[in-house]
Design an enzyme around this catalytic site. Structure first.
Site, mmCIF file in Angstrom:
data_model
loop_
_atom_site.group_PDB
_atom_site.id
_atom_site.type_symbol
_atom_site.label_atom_id
_atom_site.label_comp_id
_atom_site.label_asym_id
_atom_site.label_seq_id
_atom_site.Cartn_x
_atom_site.Cartn_y
_atom_site.Cartn_z
ATOM 1 N N TYR A 1 1.279 -1.584 -0.301
ATOM 2 C CA TYR A 1 0.126 0.261 -0.327
ATOM 3 C C TYR A 1 0.647 1.709 0.038
ATOM 4 O O TYR A 1 1.861 1.461 0.659
ATOM 5 C CB TYR A 1 -0.391 0.156 1.590
ATOM 6 C CG TYR A 1 -1.665 0.965 1.548
ATOM 7 C CD1 TYR A 1 -3.068 1.640 1.079
ATOM 8 C CD2 TYR A 1 -0.931 2.429 2.368
ATOM 9 C CE1 TYR A 1 -3.776 2.529 0.934
ATOM 10 C CE2 TYR A 1 -1.837 3.659 1.867
ATOM 11 C CZ TYR A 1 -3.150 3.612 1.575
ATOM 12 O OH TYR A 1 -3.577 4.934 1.704
ATOM 13 N N GLU B 1 -3.581 7.681 -3.917
ATOM 14 C CA GLU B 1 -3.650 6.160 -3.152
ATOM 15 C C GLU B 1 -3.777 4.855 -3.873
ATOM 16 O O GLU B 1 -4.374 5.456 -4.816
ATOM 17 C CB GLU B 1 -4.979 6.298 -2.169
ATOM 18 C CG GLU B 1 -4.785 5.478 -1.532
ATOM 19 C CD GLU B 1 -6.294 5.037 -0.448
ATOM 20 O OE1 GLU B 1 -6.082 4.977 0.755
ATOM 21 O OE2 GLU B 1 -7.302 5.351 -1.044
#
Length: 433
Positions: free
Chosen positions: A154, A242
């Protein structure tokens, strides 16, 4: 006190008004945006932005017809192809089309199958857990090279008040809800504050790549991609980029498989090309009309219209209507810096909804001048010949002058002393009809 279903729905719809990650520095708060509207980009548009700026994504094409999809699949010349319906809602993979096709995401090795599937997608409505019951019409599909992922991490770049600027946030656990990782394994969340004047340093990109678990040549490759993502973040005036998953393939490539980009709407004047891509096709027509006047409109399923300034006040108003036995039909957020003409247009929009049987105006005048609101209300009532009960609660700047305007208007306007009083009077006015 628990939020009403209406306010909970409103809260979900307004989630993009704040940057959502809660795993930043202790004491940091969500950054409240003061954007005039939301900028919505489809997945393929975000991926093109990334690709154009040197960020590695899967090869892909976009098609508007089944024949275009078939030709794109042939041109892609990939071992395996992923076909994805392009709508803004999540949960596409488990969605259902009104053509009977199940799933908005399909894998195949046969280009002919892509054409057959696209025929059942394009022009049909796809219903997911995030769409209205009837679904959303699919106008485009993305045909992309399917890549195996050997490991998922991530990565996000976002603005955070606690650091007074951008911060890199990463975790070696990707492909899952990052808030869950932060709650269960906070030691797996890594942060790198970036000096916005100096920019990202090689050492910071290398350190983040190492923390994400990239080894050997992959470490340098990941660091290079991180720097390119940061440069993109600055270039497009993003508030958040993101990437989840930020992954590696068995062939030794670091790829941004899926990304969400949030933009600073105040930068529209210098990001005209990006804002021109804004996809409003999935909005209700009334939402697009509201945006023309810098208003935010969200439709709900009740019969009391809410006319407010500020998202928090909007949700509180929805709650208190619900707690007093009523149901909000919608809410319309004026924001700050309001003009009399906007108040008029707001009433015009609210009264165009056939479900509306009463209107509750709840304004807290800090930046907003209550007298401007009052003048706008009286003008709207006269020119639109308002036929439904109107309850008004005003508080704050120039409230006394505003009350005099309303009281001397000769119009059937019901004043309220506070929000509780306003909600009770609005609910009662519907009950009398």
């Amino acid at each position: 006190m628990m939020a009403s279903p209406a306010a909970a729905l409103a809260g979900r719809l307004l989630r993009d008004l704040a940057l959502r990650p809660r795993f930043l520095a202790p004491g940091s708060q969500a950054v409240q945006c003061t954007s005039r509207r939301w900028l919505n980009l489809q997945e393929y548009q975000s991926k093109k932005l990334m690709s154009d700026n040197g960020v590695r994504v899967q090869r892909f094409f976009v098609a508007s017809t089944a024949n275009e999809a078939l030709e794109a699949a042939k041109r892609l010349n990939a071992k395996e192809i992923v076909l994805k319906a392009q709508i803004l809602a999540g949960g596409r993979g488990k969605g259902v089309f009104n053509s009977g096709l199940k799933g908005g995401v399909h894998l195949t090795k046969d280009p002919k199958v892509v054409g057959q599937l696209a025929k059942q997608m394009i022009g049909y409505n796809l219903a997911t857990k995030q769409t209205p019951k009837e679904g959303v019409k699919v106008n485009k599909v993305m045909i992309a090279e399917a890549l195996d992922i050997s490991r998922e991490t991530y990565l996000a770049i976002l603005m955070d008040r606690a650091y007074n600027g951008p911060v890199l946030v990463g975790s070696p656990q990707g492909g899952v809800d990052i808030e869950e990782v932060a709650a269960s394994n906070p030691e797996l969340i890594f942060k790198e504050p970036i000096d916005i004047f100096e920019g990202i340093k090689d050492s910071q990109a290398q350190r983040m790549a190492e923390n994400l678990g990239f080894l050997g040549p992959l470490k340098n490759q990941a660091a290079d991609q991180i720097k390119k993502l940061y440069n993109l973040f600055l270039k497009i005036d993003a508030t958040q980029v993101e990437v989840n998953p930020f992954g590696e393939t068995p062939e030794g490539q670091v790829v941004c498989f899926d990304a969400k980009i949030n933009f600073d709407d105040n930068a529209e004047f210098r990001q005209k090309e990006i804002f021109a891509m804004d996809d409003k096709s999935e909005n209700e027509p009334i939402e697009n009309e509201a945006a023309r006047y810098d208003l935010k409109y969200i439709g709900l399923d009740g019969n009391i219209a809410c006319f407010v300034n500020g998202a928090g006040l909007a949700m509180a108003t929805c709650d208190i209507i619900f707690l007093n036995g009523g149901k909000p039909a919608n809410f319309l957020d004026l924001g700050g810096g309001v003009k009399e003409s906007q108040v008029y247009q707001a009433f015009k929009l609210l009264t165009s909804d056939p479900k509306v049987e009463a209107i509750l105006v709840n304004i807290f005048g800090g930046i907003v001048n209550c007298a401007i609101i009052a003048n706008g209300i009286t003008k709207a009532c006269r020119e639109l010949e308002l036929k439904v009960p109107l309850v008004v609660r005003l508080e704050g700047t120039n409230v006394q002058e505003a009350q005099n305007i309303l009281n001397n208007s000769g119009l059937p306007i019901t004043s309220a002393v506070d929000l509780e009083d306003a909600a009770k009077k609005a609910v009662a006015s519907v009950g009398k009809k």
